[in-house]
Design a protein around this motif. Structure first.
Motif, PDB file in Angstrom:
ATOM      1  N   ALA A  91       3.424   9.827  -7.773  1.00  0.00           N
ATOM      2  CA  ALA A  91       4.420  10.137  -8.809  1.00  0.00           C
ATOM      3  C   ALA A  91       3.844  10.053 -10.219  1.00  0.00           C
ATOM      4  N   VAL A  92       3.043   9.034 -10.491  1.00  0.00           N
ATOM      5  CA  VAL A  92       2.578   8.800 -11.867  1.00  0.00           C
ATOM      6  C   VAL A  92       1.252   9.513 -12.140  1.00  0.00           C
ATOM      7  N   ASN A  93       0.348   9.512 -11.150  1.00  0.00           N
ATOM      8  CA  ASN A  93      -1.006  10.008 -11.392  1.00  0.00           C
ATOM      9  C   ASN A  93      -1.305  11.365 -10.756  1.00  0.00           C
ATOM     10  N   GLY A  94      -0.420  11.812  -9.845  1.00  0.00           N
ATOM     11  CA  GLY A  94      -0.699  13.069  -9.162  1.00  0.00           C
ATOM     12  C   GLY A  94      -1.836  12.957  -8.161  1.00  0.00           C
ATOM     13  N   ILE A  95      -1.969  11.785  -7.540  1.00  0.00           N
ATOM     14  CA  ILE A  95      -3.031  11.564  -6.547  1.00  0.00           C
ATOM     15  C   ILE A  95      -2.346  11.375  -5.192  1.00  0.00           C
ATOM     16  N   ARG A 100       0.835  -1.218   0.000  1.00  0.00           N
ATOM     17  CA  ARG A 100       0.000   0.000   0.000  1.00  0.00           C
ATOM     18  C   ARG A 100       0.867   1.264   0.000  1.00  0.00           C
ATOM     19  N   GLU A 101       1.985   1.216   0.703  1.00  0.00           N
ATOM     20  CA  GLU A 101       2.918   2.359   0.668  1.00  0.00           C
ATOM     21  C   GLU A 101       3.461   2.570  -0.743  1.00  0.00           C
ATOM     22  N   LEU A 102       3.860   1.463  -1.385  1.00  0.00           N
ATOM     23  CA  LEU A 102       4.407   1.572  -2.746  1.00  0.00           C
ATOM     24  C   LEU A 102       3.355   2.096  -3.717  1.00  0.00           C
ATOM     25  N   ILE A 103       2.109   1.633  -3.549  1.00  0.00           N
ATOM     26  CA  ILE A 103       1.025   2.090  -4.432  1.00  0.00           C
ATOM     27  C   ILE A 103       0.759   3.580  -4.201  1.00  0.00           C
ATOM     28  N   ALA A 104       0.766   3.997  -2.938  1.00  0.00           N
ATOM     29  CA  ALA A 104       0.530   5.414  -2.636  1.00  0.00           C
ATOM     30  C   ALA A 104       1.617   6.274  -3.293  1.00  0.00           C
ATOM     31  N   ALA A 105       2.866   5.785  -3.260  1.00  0.00           N
ATOM     32  CA  ALA A 105       3.971   6.536  -3.881  1.00  0.00           C
ATOM     33  C   ALA A 105       3.807   6.571  -5.399  1.00  0.00           C
ATOM     34  N   GLY A 129      -1.472  10.583 -27.439  1.00  0.00           N
ATOM     35  CA  GLY A 129      -1.909  11.570 -26.439  1.00  0.00           C
ATOM     36  C   GLY A 129      -1.610  11.100 -25.023  1.00  0.00           C
ATOM     37  N   SER A 130      -2.402  11.555 -24.071  1.00  0.00           N
ATOM     38  CA  SER A 130      -2.153  11.152 -22.688  1.00  0.00           C
ATOM     39  C   SER A 130      -3.457  10.941 -21.938  1.00  0.00           C
ATOM     40  N   HIS A 131      -3.340  10.209 -20.839  1.00  0.00           N
ATOM     41  CA  HIS A 131      -4.495   9.848 -20.018  1.00  0.00           C
ATOM     42  C   HIS A 131      -4.837  10.979 -19.048  1.00  0.00           C
ATOM     43  N   THR A 132      -6.119  11.322 -18.951  1.00  0.00           N
ATOM     44  CA  THR A 132      -6.572  12.286 -17.946  1.00  0.00           C
ATOM     45  C   THR A 132      -7.269  11.514 -16.836  1.00  0.00           C
ATOM     46  N   SER A 133      -6.745  11.635 -15.630  1.00  0.00           N
ATOM     47  CA  SER A 133      -7.288  10.876 -14.502  1.00  0.00           C
ATOM     48  C   SER A 133      -8.361  11.686 -13.776  1.00  0.00           C
ATOM     49  N   ALA A 134      -9.588  11.175 -13.781  1.00  0.00           N
ATOM     50  CA  ALA A 134     -10.662  11.837 -13.019  1.00  0.00           C
ATOM     51  C   ALA A 134     -10.324  11.803 -11.531  1.00  0.00           C
ATOM     52  N   THR A 135      -9.625  10.766 -11.103  1.00  0.00           N
ATOM     53  CA  THR A 135      -9.269  10.648  -9.680  1.00  0.00           C
ATOM     54  C   THR A 135      -8.315  11.768  -9.281  1.00  0.00           C
ATOM     55  N   ALA A 136      -7.399  12.116 -10.188  1.00  0.00           N
ATOM     56  CA  ALA A 136      -6.447  13.194  -9.876  1.00  0.00           C
ATOM     57  C   ALA A 136      -7.134  14.558  -9.858  1.00  0.00           C
ATOM     58  N   GLY A 150      10.576  -2.908  -9.661  1.00  0.00           N
ATOM     59  CA  GLY A 150      11.447  -3.338 -10.758  1.00  0.00           C
ATOM     60  C   GLY A 150      11.466  -2.313 -11.887  1.00  0.00           C
ATOM     61  N   PRO A 151      12.145  -2.666 -12.997  1.00  0.00           N
ATOM     62  CA  PRO A 151      12.220  -1.747 -14.140  1.00  0.00           C
ATOM     63  C   PRO A 151      10.844  -1.457 -14.735  1.00  0.00           C
ATOM     64  N   GLN A 152      10.589  -0.188 -15.012  1.00  0.00           N
ATOM     65  CA  GLN A 152       9.268   0.211 -15.513  1.00  0.00           C
ATOM     66  C   GLN A 152       9.192   0.217 -17.044  1.00  0.00           C
ATOM     67  N   HIS A 153      10.355   0.023 -17.709  1.00  0.00           N
ATOM     68  CA  HIS A 153      10.292   0.055 -19.183  1.00  0.00           C
ATOM     69  C   HIS A 153       9.484  -1.105 -19.734  1.00  0.00           C
ATOM     70  N   VAL A 154       9.224  -2.120 -18.895  1.00  0.00           N
ATOM     71  CA  VAL A 154       8.441  -3.269 -19.377  1.00  0.00           C
ATOM     72  C   VAL A 154       7.077  -2.802 -19.898  1.00  0.00           C
ATOM     73  N   ILE A 155       6.530  -1.767 -19.272  1.00  0.00           N
ATOM     74  CA  ILE A 155       5.212  -1.279 -19.708  1.00  0.00           C
ATOM     75  C   ILE A 155       5.340  -0.627 -21.083  1.00  0.00           C
TER      76      ILE A 155
END
Ligand SMILES: Cc1ncc(COP(=O)(O)O)c(C=O)c1O
Length: 385
Positions: free
Chosen positions: A74-78, A65-70, A203-210, A272-277
């Motif tokens: 960082a990624v979503n601005g939430i 949960r800590e890693l997800i919060a981080a 383009g890019s994703h717009t997060s309603a949550t953010a 781990g490495p994020q380039h996999v995505i």
């Protein structure tokens, strides 16, 4: 007495029929054809050796949960912190938890049409009144705020999904903002399904949550699509505290907790490495380009997908029975696709092809689609009686 009233997913029906035939090309599946990254598998193997595979906290392991919060920050601005996160058995369980927590029998829920069939199945399970809002090609498959405004009166929840299954749409910032504005003005909570957040091709994703100004948006995310981890069954939800606590209760009743190996896998994926995505997304983009070009050439393209790994083909008018069409395509051509109507009445005349298959399979699929579409249009078969 055992009738759940849930109906059957048209995708599962096609899969069952396909399993009884030889040499089928699979374009119906909603899962990456890539394996789970090796470093994730190896981390779980190490953890299993000598690890104690036990129950975890209902809301998920604190470390994860800590890693997800981080990551959300960082990624979503939430920024809701680890206390604003519940780890769930996939995004599916997050949708189930959120709707169960928010909806009482008879409450109205606004669902996308066409949309992911599980939204409707869960809404039925919680005895919601279902109100569908249309997503059409002429609006780039984005919601019409006027229609949302009419439907939102007296309703409880708006479900948004961008990048969208099955349309491949990625909503523009203004589409997300106006949908949110309507929902909040009518006092609705919003469930924002963002499980394809990283599978963005243009383009890019717009997060309603953010964008959420006052804690009314519940964000739903998953490891299934981004990291090719469908079978590990790990997703998560982020929400304001009272919703988090209600979802944790639902989860205690429904599953006790997410699986231990799945959570170890999720920790490895995030650290781990994020380039996999990005590597997988590059390949989906290549396949999308192939599919768009081929479908366009035979005039069957419904819209160019900007996200996810799906593309909709327009195979007929409203009179076409897309279930019958999909059965025929499978029996005559050995090509499996998802019938549009399994995603709601708005899927009429459409079938969904998955880009989670190699380009040769996509090319074979489009060729067969053209033949069967032409035959159906000439009235040979495939029309409603
Ligand atoms: C829109 C959408 N949301 C959620 C999910 C749930 O995926 P999972 O339960 O594997 O996280 C899917 C899977 O197909 C989906 O298409």
């Amino acid at each position: 007495v055992t009738d759940t009233g849930l109906g059957r997913s048209g995708i599962r029906e096609v899969m069952d029929l396909a399993a009884s035939l030889d040499g089928v090309v699979h374009l119906e599946l909603g899962e990456p054809d890539f394996p789970t990254p090796l470093h994730v598998v190896e981390a779980v193997q190490r953890a299993l050796t000598g690890g104690q595979v036990k129950y975890t906290l209902s809301r998920g392991e604190p470390e994860l949960r800590e890693l997800i919060a981080a990551k959300l920050e960082a990624v979503n601005g939430i920024s809701r912190g680890a206390d604003g996160v519940v780890v769930t058995p996939g995004g599916t369980a997050a949708v189930f938890g959120a709707l169960s927590a928010l909806v009482r029998p008879g409450d109205a829920v606004l669902l996308p049409d066409p949309g992911w069939p599980t939204f409707e199945m869960v809404a039925r399970l919680v005895s919601a009144e279902i109100r569908r809002y249309r997503l059409t090609a002429d609006r780039n498959f984005e919601p019409d705020p006027d229609e949302l405004d009419r439907l939102a009166r007296g309703a409880r929840v708006l479900v948004l999904n961008t990048p969208s299954n099955p349309t491949g749409a990625v909503f523009s910032p203004s589409a997300v903002e106006s949908a949110l504005e309507v929902a909040l003005r009518h006092g609705l909570d919003v469930i924002s399904d963002e499980v394809y957040e990283q599978i963005v091709l243009d383009g890019s994703h717009t997060s309603a949550t953010a964008l959420d100004p006052d804690g009314r948006v519940i964000g739903i995310f998953s490891f299934s699509k981004d990291y090719a981890m469908t079978g590990w069954r790990i997703g998560y939800l982020t929400a304001r505290r009272d919703v988090v606590e209600a979802v944790v209760r639902v989860q205690e009743a429904a599953a006790a907790c997410p699986s231990w190996p799945g959570q170890r896998a999720a920790v490895a994926a995030l650290t781990g490495p994020q380039h996999v995505i990005g590597d997988m997304v590059d390949e989906y983009r290549r396949r999308r380009d192939v599919a768009v070009e081929l479908l366009d050439r035979v005039d069957l393209l419904a819209a160019r997908p900007r996200g996810t790994f799906y593309v909709l083909a327009r195979v007929g008018g409203v009179e076409l029975d897309t279930y019958e069409f999909a059965r025929r395509l499978l029996q005559e051509e050995r090509i499996a696709v998802a019938p549009g109507e399994t995603f709601g009445p708005g899927g009429a005349g459409l079938v969904r092809l998955s880009l989670a298959s190699p380009p040769e399979a996509i090319a074979a699929g489009v060729e067969a689609l053209e033949r069967v579409t032409a035959a159906a249009a000439s009235g040979e078969d495939g029309r409603r009686g």
